[in-house]
Design a protein around this motif. Sequence first.
Motif, PDB file in Angstrom:
ATOM      1  N   VAL A   1     -25.172  17.983  -9.871  1.00  0.00           N
ATOM      2  CA  VAL A   1     -24.736  18.824 -10.991  1.00  0.00           C
ATOM      3  C   VAL A   1     -24.623  17.999 -12.264  1.00  0.00           C
ATOM      4  CG1 VAL A   1     -22.843  20.261 -11.838  1.00  0.00           C
ATOM      5  CG2 VAL A   1     -23.542  20.412  -9.451  1.00  0.00           C
ATOM      6  N   SER A   2     -24.106  16.771 -12.123  1.00  0.00           N
ATOM      7  CA  SER A   2     -23.826  15.979 -13.324  1.00  0.00           C
ATOM      8  C   SER A   2     -25.098  15.705 -14.129  1.00  0.00           C
ATOM      9  CB  SER A   2     -23.146  14.667 -12.942  1.00  0.00           C
ATOM     10  OG  SER A   2     -24.005  13.862 -12.186  1.00  0.00           O
ATOM     11  N   VAL A   3     -26.193  15.440 -13.446  1.00  0.00           N
ATOM     12  CA  VAL A   3     -27.436  15.132 -14.174  1.00  0.00           C
ATOM     13  C   VAL A   3     -27.842  16.322 -15.035  1.00  0.00           C
ATOM     14  CG1 VAL A   3     -29.894  14.670 -13.930  1.00  0.00           C
ATOM     15  CG2 VAL A   3     -28.274  13.515 -12.464  1.00  0.00           C
ATOM     16  N   TRP A   4     -27.819  17.505 -14.421  1.00  0.00           N
ATOM     17  CA  TRP A   4     -28.294  18.686 -15.171  1.00  0.00           C
ATOM     18  C   TRP A   4     -27.292  19.103 -16.233  1.00  0.00           C
ATOM     19  CZ3 TRP A   4     -33.034  18.410 -14.711  1.00  0.00           C
ATOM     20  CH2 TRP A   4     -33.633  18.086 -13.503  1.00  0.00           C
ATOM     21  N   ALA A   5     -26.013  18.885 -15.967  1.00  0.00           N
ATOM     22  CA  ALA A   5     -25.001  19.197 -16.991  1.00  0.00           C
ATOM     23  C   ALA A   5     -25.202  18.292 -18.208  1.00  0.00           C
ATOM     24  CB  ALA A   5     -23.603  19.010 -16.410  1.00  0.00           C
ATOM     25  N   ILE A   6     -25.465  17.019 -17.941  1.00  0.00           N
ATOM     26  CA  ILE A   6     -25.662  16.074 -19.050  1.00  0.00           C
ATOM     27  C   ILE A   6     -26.956  16.389 -19.809  1.00  0.00           C
ATOM     28  CG2 ILE A   6     -26.084  13.639 -19.592  1.00  0.00           C
ATOM     29  CD1 ILE A   6     -24.173  12.957 -17.252  1.00  0.00           C
ATOM     30  N   VAL A   7     -28.001  16.747 -19.050  1.00  0.00           N
ATOM     31  CA  VAL A   7     -29.262  17.132 -19.716  1.00  0.00           C
ATOM     32  C   VAL A   7     -29.026  18.353 -20.596  1.00  0.00           C
ATOM     33  CG1 VAL A   7     -31.537  18.163 -19.288  1.00  0.00           C
ATOM     34  CG2 VAL A   7     -30.845  16.130 -18.019  1.00  0.00           C
ATOM     35  N   ALA A   8     -28.254  19.330 -20.103  1.00  0.00           N
ATOM     36  CA  ALA A   8     -28.012  20.558 -20.866  1.00  0.00           C
ATOM     37  C   ALA A   8     -27.237  20.266 -22.143  1.00  0.00           C
ATOM     38  CB  ALA A   8     -27.242  21.553 -19.994  1.00  0.00           C
ATOM     39  N   VAL A   9     -26.191  19.459 -22.030  1.00  0.00           N
ATOM     40  CA  VAL A   9     -25.389  19.132 -23.221  1.00  0.00           C
ATOM     41  C   VAL A   9     -26.252  18.367 -24.232  1.00  0.00           C
ATOM     42  CG1 VAL A   9     -23.424  17.767 -24.049  1.00  0.00           C
ATOM     43  CG2 VAL A   9     -23.195  19.126 -21.975  1.00  0.00           C
ATOM     44  N   SER A  10     -27.045  17.424 -23.725  1.00  0.00           N
ATOM     45  CA  SER A  10     -27.910  16.634 -24.613  1.00  0.00           C
ATOM     46  C   SER A  10     -28.940  17.531 -25.293  1.00  0.00           C
ATOM     47  CB  SER A  10     -28.624  15.540 -23.824  1.00  0.00           C
ATOM     48  OG  SER A  10     -27.719  14.823 -23.033  1.00  0.00           O
ATOM     49  N   ALA A  11     -29.492  18.459 -24.528  1.00  0.00           N
ATOM     50  CA  ALA A  11     -30.494  19.374 -25.087  1.00  0.00           C
ATOM     51  C   ALA A  11     -29.879  20.251 -26.176  1.00  0.00           C
ATOM     52  CB  ALA A  11     -31.088  20.246 -23.984  1.00  0.00           C
ATOM     53  N   LEU A  12     -28.612  20.622 -26.017  1.00  0.00           N
ATOM     54  CA  LEU A  12     -27.934  21.425 -27.054  1.00  0.00           C
ATOM     55  C   LEU A  12     -27.870  20.657 -28.367  1.00  0.00           C
ATOM     56  CD1 LEU A  12     -24.937  23.152 -25.213  1.00  0.00           C
ATOM     57  CD2 LEU A  12     -26.938  24.235 -26.231  1.00  0.00           C
ATOM     58  N   PHE A  13     -27.566  19.362 -28.255  1.00  0.00           N
ATOM     59  CA  PHE A  13     -27.511  18.544 -29.476  1.00  0.00           C
ATOM     60  C   PHE A  13     -28.902  18.435 -30.103  1.00  0.00           C
ATOM     61  CE2 PHE A  13     -23.364  17.417 -27.995  1.00  0.00           C
ATOM     62  CZ  PHE A  13     -22.677  17.031 -29.125  1.00  0.00           C
ATOM     63  N   GLY A  14     -29.921  18.282 -29.270  1.00  0.00           N
ATOM     64  CA  GLY A  14     -31.291  18.228 -29.781  1.00  0.00           C
ATOM     65  C   GLY A  14     -31.678  19.536 -30.445  1.00  0.00           C
ATOM     66  N   LEU A  15     -31.320  20.634 -29.792  1.00  0.00           N
ATOM     67  CA  LEU A  15     -31.645  21.968 -30.315  1.00  0.00           C
ATOM     68  C   LEU A  15     -30.938  22.215 -31.642  1.00  0.00           C
ATOM     69  CD1 LEU A  15     -33.122  24.629 -29.571  1.00  0.00           C
ATOM     70  CD2 LEU A  15     -30.999  25.398 -28.525  1.00  0.00           C
ATOM     71  N   ARG A  16     -29.713  21.708 -31.718  1.00  0.00           N
ATOM     72  CA  ARG A  16     -28.942  21.869 -32.951  1.00  0.00           C
ATOM     73  C   ARG A  16     -29.692  21.243 -34.136  1.00  0.00           C
ATOM     74  NH1 ARG A  16     -25.663  17.993 -34.696  1.00  0.00           N
ATOM     75  NH2 ARG A  16     -24.256  18.418 -36.414  1.00  0.00           N
ATOM     76  N   GLU A  17     -30.320  20.107 -33.901  1.00  0.00           N
ATOM     77  CA  GLU A  17     -31.072  19.449 -34.966  1.00  0.00           C
ATOM     78  C   GLU A  17     -32.274  20.285 -35.393  1.00  0.00           C
ATOM     79  OE1 GLU A  17     -30.527  16.420 -36.843  1.00  0.00           O
ATOM     80  OE2 GLU A  17     -28.674  17.289 -36.087  1.00  0.00           O
ATOM     81  N   VAL A  18     -32.971  20.845 -34.386  1.00  0.00           N
ATOM     82  CA  VAL A  18     -34.138  21.687 -34.682  1.00  0.00           C
ATOM     83  C   VAL A  18     -33.698  22.886 -35.519  1.00  0.00           C
ATOM     84  CG1 VAL A  18     -35.923  23.162 -33.675  1.00  0.00           C
ATOM     85  CG2 VAL A  18     -35.381  20.975 -32.612  1.00  0.00           C
ATOM     86  N   LEU A  19     -32.590  23.515 -35.109  1.00  0.00           N
ATOM     87  CA  LEU A  19     -32.096  24.692 -35.836  1.00  0.00           C
ATOM     88  C   LEU A  19     -31.608  24.313 -37.230  1.00  0.00           C
ATOM     89  CD1 LEU A  19     -30.149  26.497 -32.962  1.00  0.00           C
ATOM     90  CD2 LEU A  19     -32.409  27.044 -33.868  1.00  0.00           C
ATOM     91  N   ARG A  20     -31.029  23.148 -37.341  1.00  0.00           N
ATOM     92  CA  ARG A  20     -30.536  22.692 -38.662  1.00  0.00           C
ATOM     93  C   ARG A  20     -31.705  22.525 -39.633  1.00  0.00           C
ATOM     94  NH1 ARG A  20     -29.084  17.854 -41.195  1.00  0.00           N
ATOM     95  NH2 ARG A  20     -29.844  16.557 -39.502  1.00  0.00           N
ATOM     96  N   TYR A  21     -32.775  21.966 -39.154  1.00  0.00           N
ATOM     97  CA  TYR A  21     -33.957  21.781 -40.011  1.00  0.00           C
ATOM     98  C   TYR A  21     -34.616  23.104 -40.334  1.00  0.00           C
ATOM     99  CZ  TYR A  21     -34.121  16.743 -40.304  1.00  0.00           C
ATOM    100  OH  TYR A  21     -33.850  15.453 -40.624  1.00  0.00           O
ATOM    101  N   ALA A  22     -34.453  24.069 -39.420  1.00  0.00           N
ATOM    102  CA  ALA A  22     -35.032  25.397 -39.657  1.00  0.00           C
ATOM    103  C   ALA A  22     -34.136  26.231 -40.573  1.00  0.00           C
ATOM    104  CB  ALA A  22     -35.234  26.110 -38.333  1.00  0.00           C
ATOM    105  N   GLY A  23     -33.002  25.673 -40.937  1.00  0.00           N
ATOM    106  CA  GLY A  23     -32.091  26.372 -41.839  1.00  0.00           C
ATOM    107  C   GLY A  23     -31.236  27.399 -41.152  1.00  0.00           C
ATOM    108  N   LEU A  24     -31.116  27.305 -39.844  1.00  0.00           N
ATOM    109  CA  LEU A  24     -30.315  28.294 -39.103  1.00  0.00           C
ATOM    110  C   LEU A  24     -28.932  27.744 -38.773  1.00  0.00           C
ATOM    111  CD1 LEU A  24     -33.106  29.505 -36.686  1.00  0.00           C
ATOM    112  CD2 LEU A  24     -32.216  30.723 -38.663  1.00  0.00           C
TER     113      LEU A  24
END
Lengths: 233, 127
Positions: free
Chosen positions: B104-127
């Motif tokens: 569980v820990s691996v996928w939980a960490i991947v999910a949290v990390s992906a959220l931070f990555g996604l946040r950057e994509v959305l920030r650049y998209a102006g969302l």
Amino acid sequence: MTTTTITVTAEIRRFDPAQDAEPHYQQFQVTGMDNMRVLDVIRSVYENQAGDLAYQFACRIGRCGTCGVRVNGVPVLACQERCKPHMRIEPLTPFPVLRDLVIDRTEVEARYSELHLTPQRTQAYTGKAEAIEPALAEHLCHLDSCLACMVCVSACPAVAERPFDGPAFVLKLRHMAKHPADHGNRLQQAVDGGMLECFGCDLCTQLCPADLSPAQAIREFRKELVFGTGKES
Amino acid sequence: MSAAARLPRNTTRQTDVVQHGTIARILHRITGSVIVVFVLVHVVAQSVLQVPAFAAVKAGAPWLPVVQNQSWIHALLYFSIVFHTLYGLKLLLTELGVRIGYRVSVWAIVAVSALFGLREVLRYAGL
């Protein structure tokens, strides 16, 4: 009851040091019930197609640990692993190969012998039974169920990259460290065996055929390294 | 029945399973490399952009600010930093005696990390 059959294509690594300069793969096809184990496939190949194939097994119920092989790169017990339509069967790494699927366990046995895996007592055994807490006794029995099959050692990425004996040896040392009669310095033995090289990936725990957790044994030793053993030596 | 008396699993499909430990170990290594490369490149890039002595180099590299503003690079960097930090903390905690499931820990960490990555994509998209 209906039974379905499956035709398995097995590529088996062949190597006879007396005859071959290099290992090679030989392909066989085996038809049988779809719930065949890998060992059934190997035995069928031996009995019907390649009588000179060298392999080893004993109990066929996952207790003896002698039939370890790598199937498609994953170390498994051949008697437990379900067959797949396409399999590449190889001997366990990183051990020297005697012939075909048989590895040389001389070094493994020598290593176990060096570790003195019996309780190292400060005073001679009196011959009387020594009481152990039931919960601890059960835990010790569980640790003692290691098959020494070397599946974890073959899977361990730290063994492949670094000077580390392997998770199986640390598990045995942990078994002794938890034994109330043992006063050997098991922590130092584990450190000498390269315990600190472990990546903590838990692959040994995931693949252990006896459902043991060598990774947990390593973590417990590492914790003791920081906080002390709490045990007089 | 006690764990000691139980027979091992009578059937395994180990060749089919996802090897969580391998995924975690490789991701930890890749993200660590990304962070090291980023730090080195960041120092050089900021020198080129900010130090007057490198003005000639800056003039010859008009693509540098463009590269710096790629959302996917920021997403990769944030993913790497968060994954490497959290997985490192997980290793540390487990060695200090905290029981954390490796699956569980691996996928939980991947999910949290992906959220931070996604946040950057959305920030650049102006969302």
